[in-house]
Write a protein that holds these residues in place. Structure first.
Motif, short mmCIF file in Angstrom:
data_model
loop_
_atom_site.label_atom_id
_atom_site.label_comp_id
_atom_site.label_asym_id
_atom_site.label_seq_id
_atom_site.Cartn_x
_atom_site.Cartn_y
_atom_site.Cartn_z
N GLY A 63 -40.11 44.21 13.04
CA GLY A 63 -41.52 44.51 13.25
C GLY A 63 -42.39 43.37 12.78
N TYR A 64 -43.70 43.53 13.00
CA TYR A 64 -44.67 42.54 12.55
C TYR A 64 -45.22 43.01 11.21
N ASP A 65 -44.87 42.25 10.16
CA ASP A 65 -45.10 42.75 8.80
C ASP A 65 -45.82 41.69 7.97
N ASN A 98 -48.37 26.51 12.68
CA ASN A 98 -48.93 27.58 13.51
C ASN A 98 -49.07 28.88 12.73
N SER A 99 -47.94 29.38 12.19
CA SER A 99 -47.99 30.70 11.52
C SER A 99 -48.62 30.64 10.13
N LEU A 100 -48.14 29.73 9.30
CA LEU A 100 -48.62 29.66 7.90
C LEU A 100 -50.12 29.40 7.80
N THR A 101 -50.73 28.83 8.82
CA THR A 101 -52.16 28.50 8.72
C THR A 101 -53.00 29.75 8.43
N HIS A 102 -52.52 30.92 8.81
CA HIS A 102 -53.27 32.14 8.48
C HIS A 102 -53.34 32.37 6.97
N GLU A 103 -52.21 32.22 6.32
CA GLU A 103 -52.23 32.40 4.85
C GLU A 103 -53.03 31.28 4.18
N VAL A 116 -46.25 37.84 2.47
CA VAL A 116 -45.14 37.98 3.42
C VAL A 116 -45.73 37.91 4.82
N HIS A 117 -45.09 37.12 5.68
CA HIS A 117 -45.58 36.97 7.06
C HIS A 117 -44.36 36.99 7.97
N ARG A 118 -44.08 38.15 8.56
CA ARG A 118 -42.86 38.31 9.37
C ARG A 118 -43.25 38.66 10.81
N ASN A 119 -42.71 37.91 11.75
CA ASN A 119 -42.88 38.18 13.18
C ASN A 119 -41.60 38.82 13.70
N VAL A 120 -41.71 39.56 14.78
CA VAL A 120 -40.50 40.14 15.40
C VAL A 120 -39.59 39.02 15.88
N GLU A 177 -58.86 29.56 19.11
CA GLU A 177 -57.71 30.16 18.42
C GLU A 177 -57.06 29.12 17.52
N LYS A 178 -56.50 29.61 16.38
CA LYS A 178 -55.82 28.66 15.51
C LYS A 178 -54.51 28.22 16.18
N PRO A 179 -54.08 27.00 15.83
CA PRO A 179 -54.76 26.01 15.02
C PRO A 179 -55.88 25.35 15.80
C1 ISE Z 1 -49.44 33.66 16.12
O1 ISE Z 1 -49.90 32.53 16.86
C2 ISE Z 1 -50.60 34.28 15.41
O2 ISE Z 1 -51.68 33.74 15.30
C3 ISE Z 1 -50.26 35.46 14.60
O3 ISE Z 1 -51.44 35.97 13.98
C4 ISE Z 1 -49.25 35.03 13.55
O4 ISE Z 1 -48.88 36.15 12.78
C5 ISE Z 1 -48.02 34.44 14.23
O5 ISE Z 1 -47.09 34.04 13.24
C6 ISE Z 1 -48.42 33.25 15.08
O6 ISE Z 1 -47.28 32.72 15.73
#
Ligand code: ISE
Length: 329
Positions: free
Chosen positions: A235-237, A173-178, A155-159, A97-99
């Motif tokens: 929400g998760y957006d 942690n979060s930005l690594t997806h983008e 846009v990357h929004r968590n609840v 799992e990332k990272p």
């Molecule tokens: C979480 O660890 C994830 O990998 C989710 O995909 C991401 O949206 C979230 O921001 C991370 O904290």
């Protein structure tokens, strides 16, 4: 590796993410068997094990056990380097799992260790590359109808974020997806970054810079802006719009805003696992160790920019010769 045609999978870390992988392996990955689970929280692994599934108190024992052919690492970020390294030593494919690890230097050590093996064993859980909506965007871009890309708006929004979340983790942690999905969409590296922190939400813990606005510049000059808001509450957006010279493409979004990433990206997690299991006989699938390192290096440049208040360059080491990245860059 198993002699049967159904590889036996071990899952380390059975919190939300690991438990999600357990469910997916059981329900949607016909080519695999859930063989073992492990978690440091007493009872948490046994709670998801079910019949014919071994439970290990120590993750290292799961990794080395001959009844496990491949491993998913879904434990806390600070355990990733040690556990992925143990999988490499055991010669077992690992989906981490990332990272990939807590910083770029640790990721680089894993890149080097894998390259010395001369075979690809590491896959990193940047599952958005398998999401049908992102794949549709990639297809439209590759088809030429958008023309050359100019801008990408994300846009990357968590609840909400867990109480241990720090401002730097929004980036590492979060930005690594983008970071990963933009590299994959555009097929080029990010060369500089800048981070901007507006006033923080009163719903965010004191001291957490939330939201944050990040601007990534690619080698050809495409600008990517990413809004990260990890205590958005509603929400998760996740949104993405790619602006090209000839047109735009927007990420298809669910009709109802989901509560979290497990729901929003359920298809992506499923297809990521199916591709990973199918890759055992080949050269890996999806993002590999180098992609994990690059995401870490770009995220660290973002942390530097958050602290300096200025744009920062992304410094990557030379990529070692070795196992290919799979269909990534
Ligand atoms: C979480 O660890 C994830 O990998 C989710 O995909 C991401 O949206 C979230 O921001 C991370 O904290």
């Amino acid at each position: 590796m198993t002699t049967s045609d159904r590889p036996r999978i071990g899952v380390v870390g059975t919190g939300n993410m690991g438990a999600g992988h357990v469910r997916t392996i059981r329900s949607s990955v016909p080519g695999a068997v859930l063989a073992a689970v492990s978690d440091l929280v007493p009872g948490r692994a046994a709670a998801v094990a079910g019949p014919d599934c071994l439970v290990f108190d120590r993750p290292e024992d799961l990794i080395t056990d001959e009844r496990v052919d491949a491993v998913i690492v879904a434990s806390s970020d600070d355990t990733h380097e040690t556990l992925v390294s143990a999988c490499l030593t055991a010669g077992k494919p690992v989906l981490c799992e990332k990272p990939l690890a807590v910083n770029a230097a640790a990721c680089r050590r894993l890149v080097t260790q894998e390259a010395a093996l001369g075979r690809r064993l590491i896959t990193v859980g940047f599952m958005r590359r398998f999401d049908p909506a992102y794949l549709a965007m990639a297809s439209r871009l590759a088809g030429g109808e958008l023309g050359r890309p100019l801008l990408v708006h994300c846009v990357h929004r968590n609840v909400s974020a867990p109480p241990f979340y720090r401002s730097e983790m929004v980036l590492t942690n979060s930005l690594t997806h983008e970071i990963d999905v933009v590299r994959w969409l555009l097929g080029e590296e990010i060369t500089s970054v800048s981070v901007h922190t507006p006033r923080s939400s009163s719903r965010a813990p004191v001291g957490l810079a939330d939201p944050q606005l990040v601007v990534l510049r690619t080698r050809s000059g495409v600008l990517v802006d990413v809004e990260l808001f990890v205590n958005a509450r509603y929400g998760y957006d996740v949104r993405c719009e790619l602006v090209g010279e000839l047109g735009t493409a927007e990420l298809a979004r669910p009709a109802v805003t989901p509560p979290d990433w497990l729901v929003r990206f359920a298809d992506a997690y499923r297809d990521e696992l199916i591709a990973w299991v199918s890759s055992f006989s080949g050269n890996g699938a999806g993002p590999g160790a180098w992609d994990g390192y690059v995401a870490g290096a770009v995220a660290e440049a973002c942390v530097r920019s958050m602290h300096s208040g200025a744009p920062e360059p992304v410094d990557l080491v030379r990529r070692p010769a070795g196992p290919g990245p799979g269909p990534g860059l």
